[in-house]
Write a protein that holds these residues in place. Structure first.
Motif, PDB file in Angstrom:
ATOM      1  N   GLN A  60     -59.192 -38.312  12.005  1.00 11.34           N
ATOM      2  CA  GLN A  60     -57.797 -37.788  11.187  1.00 11.34           C
ATOM      3  C   GLN A  60     -58.251 -37.023  10.129  1.00 11.34           C
ATOM      4  OE1 GLN A  60     -56.072 -41.399  10.472  1.00 11.34           O
ATOM      5  NE2 GLN A  60     -54.082 -40.630  11.723  1.00 11.34           N
ATOM      6  N   TYR A 111     -58.387 -32.037   8.138  1.00  5.92           N
ATOM      7  CA  TYR A 111     -58.464 -31.878   6.449  1.00  5.92           C
ATOM      8  C   TYR A 111     -59.813 -30.996   6.146  1.00  5.92           C
ATOM      9  CZ  TYR A 111     -54.347 -34.901   5.679  1.00  5.92           C
ATOM     10  OH  TYR A 111     -53.126 -35.352   5.396  1.00  5.92           O
ATOM     11  N   ARG A 154     -59.532 -27.268   6.042  1.00  6.86           N
ATOM     12  CA  ARG A 154     -58.908 -26.663   4.769  1.00  6.86           C
ATOM     13  C   ARG A 154     -59.788 -26.754   3.658  1.00  6.86           C
ATOM     14  NH1 ARG A 154     -56.150 -28.051   9.072  1.00  6.86           N
ATOM     15  NH2 ARG A 154     -53.861 -27.000   9.481  1.00  6.86           N
ATOM     16  N   GLY A 165     -57.439 -22.750  20.284  1.00  2.00           N
ATOM     17  CA  GLY A 165     -56.167 -22.763  20.133  1.00  2.00           C
ATOM     18  C   GLY A 165     -55.741 -22.335  18.715  1.00  2.00           C
ATOM     19  N   ASN A 222     -60.169 -27.542  13.978  1.00  2.00           N
ATOM     20  CA  ASN A 222     -60.110 -29.174  14.611  1.00  2.00           C
ATOM     21  C   ASN A 222     -60.948 -29.288  15.613  1.00  2.00           C
ATOM     22  OD1 ASN A 222     -59.469 -31.617  14.412  1.00  2.00           O
ATOM     23  ND2 ASN A 222     -57.242 -31.314  15.227  1.00  2.00           N
ATOM     24  N   ARG A 267     -57.541 -36.180  29.430  1.00  2.00           N
ATOM     25  CA  ARG A 267     -56.531 -37.142  29.617  1.00  2.00           C
ATOM     26  C   ARG A 267     -57.520 -38.334  30.439  1.00  2.00           C
ATOM     27  NH1 ARG A 267     -54.192 -35.706  26.428  1.00  2.00           N
ATOM     28  NH2 ARG A 267     -52.683 -33.944  26.641  1.00  2.00           N
ATOM     29  N   PHE A 281     -53.445 -22.121  22.907  1.00  2.00           N
ATOM     30  CA  PHE A 281     -52.881 -22.000  21.612  1.00  2.00           C
ATOM     31  C   PHE A 281     -52.034 -23.348  21.161  1.00  2.00           C
ATOM     32  CE2 PHE A 281     -52.049 -19.557  18.133  1.00  2.00           C
ATOM     33  CZ  PHE A 281     -50.765 -19.661  17.572  1.00  2.00           C
ATOM     34  N   ARG A 282     -52.000 -23.623  19.937  1.00  2.00           N
ATOM     35  CA  ARG A 282     -51.340 -24.733  19.266  1.00  2.00           C
ATOM     36  C   ARG A 282     -50.149 -24.226  18.784  1.00  2.00           C
ATOM     37  NH1 ARG A 282     -56.876 -26.699  17.220  1.00  2.00           N
ATOM     38  NH2 ARG A 282     -55.880 -26.469  15.170  1.00  2.00           N
ATOM     39  N   VAL A 336     -51.851 -41.579  14.941  1.00  2.00           N
ATOM     40  CA  VAL A 336     -53.250 -40.834  14.822  1.00  2.00           C
ATOM     41  C   VAL A 336     -52.587 -39.456  14.035  1.00  2.00           C
ATOM     42  CG1 VAL A 336     -52.876 -39.007  16.778  1.00  2.00           C
ATOM     43  CG2 VAL A 336     -55.117 -40.050  15.936  1.00  2.00           C
ATOM     44  N   CYS A 337     -51.509 -39.072  13.733  1.00  2.00           N
ATOM     45  CA  CYS A 337     -51.051 -37.807  13.003  1.00  2.00           C
ATOM     46  C   CYS A 337     -51.746 -37.924  11.705  1.00  2.00           C
ATOM     47  CB  CYS A 337     -49.681 -38.016  13.094  1.00  2.00           C
ATOM     48  SG  CYS A 337     -49.124 -36.381  11.916  1.00  2.00           S
ATOM     49  N   PRO A 338     -52.422 -37.239  11.385  1.00  2.00           N
ATOM     50  CA  PRO A 338     -53.123 -37.171  10.032  1.00  2.00           C
ATOM     51  C   PRO A 338     -52.328 -37.080   8.895  1.00  2.00           C
ATOM     52  CG  PRO A 338     -54.013 -35.398  11.212  1.00  2.00           C
ATOM     53  CD  PRO A 338     -52.855 -35.813  11.904  1.00  2.00           C
ATOM     54  N   THR A 339     -50.820 -36.341   9.132  1.00  2.00           N
ATOM     55  CA  THR A 339     -49.862 -36.309   7.960  1.00  2.00           C
ATOM     56  C   THR A 339     -48.694 -36.966   8.039  1.00  2.00           C
ATOM     57  OG1 THR A 339     -49.049 -34.531   9.109  1.00  2.00           O
ATOM     58  CG2 THR A 339     -50.566 -33.984   7.475  1.00  2.00           C
ATOM     59  N   ILE A 360     -49.191 -30.124  10.782  1.00  2.00           N
ATOM     60  CA  ILE A 360     -50.456 -29.004  10.739  1.00  2.00           C
ATOM     61  C   ILE A 360     -50.718 -28.505  12.017  1.00  2.00           C
ATOM     62  CG2 ILE A 360     -50.921 -29.654   8.454  1.00  2.00           C
ATOM     63  CD1 ILE A 360     -53.303 -31.324   9.747  1.00  2.00           C
ATOM     64  N   CYS A 376     -52.445 -29.721  14.700  1.00  2.00           N
ATOM     65  CA  CYS A 376     -53.646 -29.901  14.799  1.00  2.00           C
ATOM     66  C   CYS A 376     -53.947 -30.516  16.161  1.00  2.00           C
ATOM     67  CB  CYS A 376     -54.340 -31.349  13.802  1.00  2.00           C
ATOM     68  SG  CYS A 376     -53.332 -32.779  14.104  1.00  2.00           S
ATOM     69  N   ASP A 377     -52.937 -31.078  16.938  1.00  2.00           N
ATOM     70  CA  ASP A 377     -53.068 -31.257  18.397  1.00  2.00           C
ATOM     71  C   ASP A 377     -53.629 -32.474  18.532  1.00  2.00           C
ATOM     72  OD1 ASP A 377     -55.075 -29.528  21.136  1.00  2.00           O
ATOM     73  OD2 ASP A 377     -52.735 -30.203  20.838  1.00  2.00           O
ATOM     74  N   LEU A 378     -53.794 -33.365  17.509  1.00  2.00           N
ATOM     75  CA  LEU A 378     -54.276 -34.629  17.933  1.00  2.00           C
ATOM     76  C   LEU A 378     -53.304 -35.729  18.768  1.00  2.00           C
ATOM     77  CD1 LEU A 378     -55.985 -35.631  14.473  1.00  2.00           C
ATOM     78  CD2 LEU A 378     -57.170 -35.299  16.779  1.00  2.00           C
ATOM     79  N   THR A 391     -51.234 -34.809  21.240  1.00  2.00           N
ATOM     80  CA  THR A 391     -51.364 -34.363  22.401  1.00  2.00           C
ATOM     81  C   THR A 391     -52.707 -34.949  22.976  1.00  2.00           C
ATOM     82  OG1 THR A 391     -52.269 -32.233  22.051  1.00  2.00           O
ATOM     83  CG2 THR A 391     -49.957 -32.317  22.435  1.00  2.00           C
ATOM     84  N   GLU A 392     -53.648 -34.943  22.278  1.00  2.00           N
ATOM     85  CA  GLU A 392     -54.736 -35.501  22.844  1.00  2.00           C
ATOM     86  C   GLU A 392     -54.975 -37.024  22.971  1.00  2.00           C
ATOM     87  OE1 GLU A 392     -57.913 -34.247  20.032  1.00  2.00           O
ATOM     88  OE2 GLU A 392     -59.524 -35.681  20.867  1.00  2.00           O
TER      89      GLU A 392
END
Lengths: 365, 275, 138
Positions: free
Chosen positions: A58, A62, A65, A146, A152, B6, C35-36, C55-58, C89, C91-93, C95-96
């Motif tokens: 995670q 960060y 940025r 992407g 990231n 996946r 693309f995200r 897992v979401c960083p925010t 943000i 960041c696509d985590l 979906t990962e």
């Protein structure tokens, strides 16, 4: 006799030439600066404190940025610190991909420097020409991961995506295009008398001062110190590539310009060799889903476009770091500014500040 | 590429709705317990993870057998057993690889001591030089940091830090003229400032750690030795509260000038929580 | 003088080259496959494992689930699923880590709104957002 007194001028946080939210309080006597006090902290977002509460996967968004112009190198340093402590073996293809994207990012970052520095000095066309090339790199990154600026892309154990179809050919096409354009930039700028007058002999410092202040990157090499972390402390697979390291002589702004242009050329060389030697294989090593870094501490360093980027990681064996400290090159490089500005004209202030190449996201973190 | 990803994720493990009934909300912080419970095949990785989970305020040490309070009890017990076995194995493996903390190294060495590091004679020589010039108590401890490329690390007492810094810079054999990194760390009982120094002449590096206590922490400033330490000490003062005596201009650098408190401390309470 | 003339030569040569600017927003810009953009959510596939929220960083994903109404099937189905787009943000985590690909990124990024309330995307909106899904047919 005329009475004169010194004036306090605030080169405020909102200023087109300070490359970010950076405040400089200068005391001037006529046109000469007698004292300069930088004030930073306007972009402080507490990345180091946040990192104590986030897992290693995670933290990577960060770090994008912090130094937003070369986000791949920031991603890499965190991942490299964790991998050093974990002692993970990386697959070759992942290492080569990392080198390719980091060098492409170095070219992109130097192009931004080139464009904005000349814009500060007064030339409008190089800015647009540089950004035309930079768009090609950003499109390459867009295809790969992407996003155009906050990638990231790196993970502990490798990288996230493998290359899409035809990406390597696009990189090759970009390399040959960029080489021609570099010649064009030199024609446009390097012989220009106005440019030479504004950069030759300005902002000079000696090699000993550079080492004392802890400068790194082009700021150190322009003063004559031959030190490049990619060659002298090789990390990743940089020891397999041949490249030269440009070193300046005088420590003035013109040397910094030639060093950075030459670095773009050498980066192109590295990308070309990496694309030629690109191996097959997986792009991610076998790491557990929840990454726990063994107990210990490590300081790792690498060469980002701005200088020596380092990460000091203290781990207590959990899945979150105990203390994560970034050694940010722009922060160290900026310390020499008051010393360089003493006795200079106000007109040279912007040129000297631009020559240091700071990114405020990195100064404040 | 998403397919490969996946598959890779599925390989490690899946969580087929393995959440206990009580937790239907999403939350992040307190879930570490679950991450450790459902980890039967964590050992598959190429990683030696020494699961020394210290009990923290929001994580629970799962290597002890927990009170089975939820439906994943059997899995937790099995996982905990597997984990304990792996932790013991990792400890033995870790002993062979060499601990990086001096106190622990002697406790972990069960089988045989690790082979001496190639940098050990260098470290001994430096310790001798410093102790010879400044006395025995100047260097409190010295060790080799193995994962970090066998970096020699010195623990210097804070009373002799300024003279030790001058010696490190000016001595012929040491000649550490480049300050690579200056960081402050808040361990809960004490605080430390870590310096990483480099010598351009001899191309060798060293790490120095200076300890201080938590109430009124003070360390002599080394701005007169390395000019690059200036802003870094201000940053450490700002974020951690360690005062540097002798610093020319010690004031806050990153936080606003009228901020109260030192944010990077472990016991810092942000006053606008929940905004 | 020579340097200035050479520079002028370069500038004039560039005048005759093809323009590289896009006429956005008059012409849409096609973003690449990976693309995200904002996410698309498929409630049928979600198994309420909470990995994305964790897992979401925010911490911008909040979700609740309830037990499956059909007594023969185990597991849960999704009740509400919100993404706070103000702090996402991209960041696509999420979906990962999703094991069933219930949440995927799309290529939509033009999401400016006139009020902050519209930025809180709920499950319905995320499900209706099914154009330009990454890896899909469009």
């Amino acid at each position: 006799m005329l009475r004169t007194e010194e004036m306090l001028l605030n080169v405020g946080p909102q200023h087109p030439s300070t490359h970010g939210v950076f405040r400089l309080v200068i005391t001037i006597d006529g046109e000469t600066i007698t004292e300069a006090k930088p004030v930073v902290g306007y972009l402080h977002r507490g990345t180091e404190k946040l990192a104590e509460d986030l897992t290693y996967t995670q933290i990577v968004p960060y770090t994008d940025r912090m130094d937003y112009l070369s986000a791949m190198t920031n991603n890499y340093i965190v991942v490299h610190a964790a991998e050093t402590l974990m002692e993970v073996e990386l697959p070759e293809r992942a290492e080569f991909l990392r080198v390719i994207v980091m060098e492409l990012n170095r070219i992109a970052s130097h192009l931004v420097w080139f464009g904005t520095y000349l814009l500060d000095i007064g030339a409008m066309s190089p800015f647009l020409l540089a950004f035309r090339e930079r768009e090609q790199i950003l499109d390459l990154f867009n295809d790969l991961c992407g996003a155009r600026l906050t990638y990231n892309y790196m993970r502990i154990g490798g990288v996230k995506w493998d290359v899409p179809e035809g990406w390597l050919d696009q990189v090759r096409a970009f390399i040959s295009n960029m080489r021609e354009k570099l010649k064009e930039y030199e024609d446009l700028v390097a012989g220009n008398e106005i440019f030479l007058n504004r950069t030759r002999g300005i902002g000079v410092y000696s090699a000993d001062e550079a080492i004392d202040y802890g400068l790194s990157g082009v700021n150190l090499r322009a003063a004559g110190v031959d030190w490049d972390l990619r060659r002298d402390r090789p990390y990743s697979v940089y020891d397999r590539f041949e490249f030269d390291v440009p070193v300046g002589k005088n420590g003035d702004l013109y040397d910094k310009f030639t060093c950075r242009m030459e670095e773009i050329r050498q980066s192109l060389r590295i990308v070309e060799q990496a694309v030629d030697q690109f191996p097959e294989g997986p792009v991610m090593a076998k790491v557990p889903r929840v990454i726990r870094v063994p107990e210990g501490e490590a300081y790792v360093q690498m060469e980002s476009p701005r200088g020596e980027l380092g990460c000091y990681l203290v781990s207590r064996g959990k899945d979150k770091p105990y203390r994560l400290k970034f050694r940010r090159p722009s922060f160290y490089n900026l310390q020499i500014l008051p010393r360089l500005l003493k006795g200079e004209n106000v007109a040279n202030l912007v040129a000297i500040l631009g020559g240091i190449d700071i990114v405020l996201g990195e100064v404040d973190a | 590429m998403t397919e490969k990803d996946r598959e890779k994720e599925k390989q490690h493990e899946t969580h087929p709705g393995g959440e206990p009934a009580g937790k239907t909300e999403s939350h992040k912080g307190g879930n570490d317990r679950f991450l450790r419970d459902n980890q039967p095949d964590e050992q598959k990785g190429a990683v030696q993870s020494q699961g020394k989970g210290e009990t923290d305020s929001d994580t629970v040490d799962s290597s002890d057998v927990k009170q089975p309070a939820d439906s994943a009890a059997k899995k937790a017990a099995a996982a905990a057993k597997a984990k304990a076995a792996a932790a013991a194995k990792a400890k033995a493996a870790g002993a062979a690889k060499g601990g990086s903390i001096p106190g622990r190294a002697s406790a972990k060495k069960k089988k045989e001591p690790p082979e001496p590091s190639p940098k050990q004679p260098v470290l001994d020589r430096w310790v001798r030089i410093i102790r010879g010039a400044l006395g025995e108590e100047a260097v409190e401890d010295a060790m080799i940091n193995r994962p970090n490329g066998h970096l020699p690390t010195l623990f210097i007492s804070k009373d002799r830090w300024l003279e030790a810094a001058r010696l490190l810079k000016e001595h012929e054999e040491l000649a550490f003229d480049y300050l690579q990194n200056l960081a402050g760390v808040d361990y809960e009982e004490h605080m430390e400032v870590v310096f990483h120094l480099f010598s351009m002449r001899h191309r060798h590096a060293v790490g120095v750690r200076v300890k201080t206590e938590r109430e009124n922490p003070e360390i002599p400033s080394v701005t007169c030795v390395w000019a690059g330490a200036d802003w870094n000490e201000r940053e450490v003062y700002d974020l951690l509260g360690i005062r540097f005596t002798g610093h020319p201009d010690l004031r806050r650098i990153l936080m606003p000038d009228d901020w109260v408190g030192h944010p990077l401390r472990k016991d810092y309470e942000p006053f606008d929580e929940g905004v | 003088m020579l340097g200035l003339l050479k520079g002028m030569g370069v500038t004039l040569k560039n005048m005759t080259k093809k323009k590289v600017t896009y006429k956005y927003p008059d012409e849409p810009v096609k973003m690449p496959e990976r693309f995200r953009g904002i996410q698309h959510f498929d409630p049928e596939k979600c198994i309420v494992c909470n990995q994305c929220a964790r897992v979401c960083p925010t911490d911008c994903i909040t979700l609740t689930g309830r037990k499956h109404p059909d007594p023969n099937k185990r597991g849960k189905i999704i009740d509400t699923y919100d993404i706070n787009f103000e702090i996402c943000i991209l960041c696509d985590l999420c979906t990962e880590v999703c094991p069933t690909e219930a949440i995927v990124m799309t290529r939509n990024f033009e999401l400016a709104a006139y009020s902050r309330d519209e930025l809180f995307k709920d499950m319905e909106w995320l499900h209706d957002n099914n154009t330009k899904i990454r890896g899909g047919s469009q």
